[in-house]
Write an enzyme that holds these catalytic residues in place. Sequence first.
Site, mmCIF file in Angstrom:
data_model
loop_
_atom_site.group_PDB
_atom_site.id
_atom_site.type_symbol
_atom_site.label_atom_id
_atom_site.label_comp_id
_atom_site.label_asym_id
_atom_site.label_seq_id
_atom_site.Cartn_x
_atom_site.Cartn_y
_atom_site.Cartn_z
ATOM 1 N N HIS A 119 0.815 -1.176 -0.180
ATOM 2 C CA HIS A 119 0.127 0.212 -0.154
ATOM 3 C C HIS A 119 0.823 1.385 0.033
ATOM 4 C CE1 HIS A 119 1.045 -0.929 4.232
ATOM 5 N NE2 HIS A 119 0.820 0.434 4.481
ATOM 6 N N HIS A 154 7.758 7.814 5.067
ATOM 7 C CA HIS A 154 6.999 7.157 3.696
ATOM 8 C C HIS A 154 6.117 8.454 3.237
ATOM 9 C CE1 HIS A 154 3.954 6.397 7.258
ATOM 10 N NE2 HIS A 154 3.322 7.056 6.198
ATOM 11 N N HIS A 157 2.875 10.189 1.122
ATOM 12 C CA HIS A 157 1.325 9.919 0.495
ATOM 13 C C HIS A 157 1.269 10.996 -0.595
ATOM 14 C CE1 HIS A 157 -0.093 7.595 4.236
ATOM 15 N NE2 HIS A 157 0.779 8.481 4.698
ATOM 16 N N HIS A 206 5.620 11.714 5.921
ATOM 17 C CA HIS A 206 5.454 10.981 7.443
ATOM 18 C C HIS A 206 6.595 10.459 7.903
ATOM 19 C CE1 HIS A 206 0.730 10.664 7.159
ATOM 20 N NE2 HIS A 206 1.275 12.073 7.352
ATOM 21 N N THR A 238 -2.706 6.130 9.785
ATOM 22 C CA THR A 238 -3.782 6.267 8.987
ATOM 23 C C THR A 238 -3.858 5.178 7.851
ATOM 24 O OG1 THR A 238 -2.221 7.222 7.344
ATOM 25 C CG2 THR A 238 -3.250 8.857 8.762
ATOM 26 N N THR A 239 -3.435 4.038 8.303
ATOM 27 C CA THR A 239 -3.769 2.671 7.720
ATOM 28 C C THR A 239 -4.221 1.814 8.779
ATOM 29 O OG1 THR A 239 -1.400 2.110 7.741
ATOM 30 C CG2 THR A 239 -2.169 2.963 5.852
HETATM 31 ZN ZN LIG Z 1 1.567 7.930 6.579
#
Ligand SMILES: [Zn+2]
Length: 269
Positions: free
Chosen positions: A59, A86, A88, A111, A194-195
């Site tokens: 993801h 990582h 987004h 992030h 957020t995952t």
């Molecule tokens: Zn993130």
Amino acid sequence: CLCCLDPIRWAAQFPSCGGLRQSPINIVTSKVHVNSALPPFEFIGHTNTINITVKNKGHSAHFTLPQSVRLTGGALPGQYRAAQFHFHWGGDGRPGSEHTIDGERFPMELHIVHIKEPYGCLAEAEHDMAGIALLAFLFEEASDDHPYLDAVIAALGRVQNNGSSTVIPNFRLSDIVPSAKDLHRYYRYVGSMTTPGCEQAVAWTLFHRTLSISSRQVTQQCRFWTGKPMTDIFRPTQPLDGRVVYQSKASATLTSTIHLWFGCVFTVR
Ligand SMILES: [Zn+2]
Ligand SMILES: *[C@@H]1O[C@H](CO)[C@@H](O)[C@H](O)[C@H]1NC(C)=O
């Protein structure tokens, strides 16, 4: 792949995803509470030259950070060691930040995930409301390439398949993250990953200072494990549910110190 499910359906499998302290959020700047008890951070190891492993997690792609990268300060309760960073992003010119400011979505968001000492992993930290410190930076599009992002983007290009990994040699976090002394102004709120599992253990810090990326750089892509382009990898914003977003009171500290000092001089006379 759990994360490929529509975010609306996460809560059925991961109850925390339906909780009352979820992230990301939209920050309404007229409603933030200015808080003078939010001091700057101290970053440790950001200027060390390191080799970082980049892994496609299906993801997203994670850039693993060594334990020598740490932080303190920022009104966080203790020392935190970095785990990974990582990004987004959107796709086809669409913005893809997770947090929005007054409804505006930015091209990309970085992030940096930190775990509180002495926890060793997310599972150990998840029962502590500030078990994870997440630093977030929003990107703004600029006409010039960001000089150090090409190495990061090239690495993403080398991990197009789920599970594949590569190394960026001689990387310094300070190449993409400004020094702590330039990051006095930030928003703070309590939220979640957020995952899935959306663990509600995150002290979020979203810096006012944005990072720059060119449009050429922002169109680079990674791929899902299904072979589809890895685009629009952000979760929709979540309700505040009564939470307060705080904003640090950076430059005002200096001003009040000066006022106090003059006050003393006049009192003595
Ligand atoms: Zn993130
Ligand atoms: C990074 O990798 C190179 C090549 O494998 C190695 O020579 C070097 O010592 C490594 N640097 C660090 C800081 O681990």
